[in-house]
Design an enzyme around this catalytic site. Sequence first.
Site, mmCIF file in Angstrom:
data_model
loop_
_atom_site.group_PDB
_atom_site.id
_atom_site.type_symbol
_atom_site.label_atom_id
_atom_site.label_comp_id
_atom_site.label_asym_id
_atom_site.label_seq_id
_atom_site.Cartn_x
_atom_site.Cartn_y
_atom_site.Cartn_z
ATOM 1 N N GLN A 1 -4.528 3.272 4.660
ATOM 2 C CA GLN A 1 -4.724 2.227 3.661
ATOM 3 C C GLN A 1 -4.364 0.880 4.273
ATOM 4 O O GLN A 1 -3.445 0.784 5.082
ATOM 5 C CB GLN A 1 -3.861 2.482 2.419
ATOM 6 N N ALA B 1 4.793 1.655 1.231
ATOM 7 C CA ALA B 1 5.657 2.650 0.599
ATOM 8 C C ALA B 1 5.098 3.017 -0.755
ATOM 9 O O ALA B 1 4.370 2.246 -1.378
ATOM 10 C CB ALA B 1 7.075 2.092 0.446
ATOM 11 N N VAL C 1 0.864 -1.179 0.000
ATOM 12 C CA VAL C 1 0.000 0.000 0.000
ATOM 13 C C VAL C 1 0.899 1.228 0.000
ATOM 14 O O VAL C 1 2.046 1.175 0.450
ATOM 15 C CB VAL C 1 -0.965 0.035 1.206
ATOM 16 N N SER C 2 0.376 2.346 -0.501
ATOM 17 C CA SER C 2 1.213 3.530 -0.697
ATOM 18 C C SER C 2 1.471 4.322 0.576
ATOM 19 O O SER C 2 2.478 5.006 0.683
ATOM 20 C CB SER C 2 0.570 4.451 -1.740
ATOM 21 N N LYS C 3 0.570 4.261 1.538
ATOM 22 C CA LYS C 3 0.702 5.084 2.736
ATOM 23 C C LYS C 3 0.982 4.231 3.962
ATOM 24 O O LYS C 3 0.412 3.167 4.137
ATOM 25 C CB LYS C 3 -0.557 5.911 2.959
#
Length: 209
Positions: free
Chosen positions: A15, A39, A8-10
């Site tokens: 998320q 990341a 996940v990006s966050k």
Amino acid sequence: MLVGYMRVSKADGSQTTDLQRDALLAEGVAADALYEDRASGKKEDRPELAACLKSLRHGDTLVVWKLDRLGRDLRHLVNIVHDLTQRSIGLKVLTGQGAAIDTTTASGKLVFGIFAALAEFERELISERTIAGLAAARARGRKGGRPYKMTPAKIRLAMASMGQPDTNVSDLCRELGITRQTLYRHVSPAGELREAGNRLLSQSGTRSK
């Protein structure tokens, strides 16, 4: 053996990987064979991805929910799968635009081959544009590459300063915006002009005395 990777990006908890985890578990990936990063997709430092790729063995299959969870960009993705293929490791994508990719099957290998060809095409286009740009610049009397950090004015200041016993080299480099290596390539510790410095002054039409 099936090994799963999730991302996940966050990392702030807004998320979750629940959807990815459920899909990977349903595919048959064991819970203790799951790796997870929090990341951005563009971030190079993804320790769990590195650990995941390192853990894979001959005959294993890496399973991801979507292609964008794995690679930073097309080239990075192609490089990962090329490495997996060299190690006789498969890749399976469960959903999204890459859902047809399953390198353990003939049709899946064909689909990924198209991705690899597109990445190679992109590299060739970039190379051609770079060569064409340099040729155009040379035709206009400009040379490619980075501009000099050292300038004739900086050389003269460096020569005058280096000849003084109380000069602090670190402070001088900071003031001139250059590194020690650049400084010493052009001017000696005694303030004498070196070959690179003399060449730069000559190119600018300024001769040293």
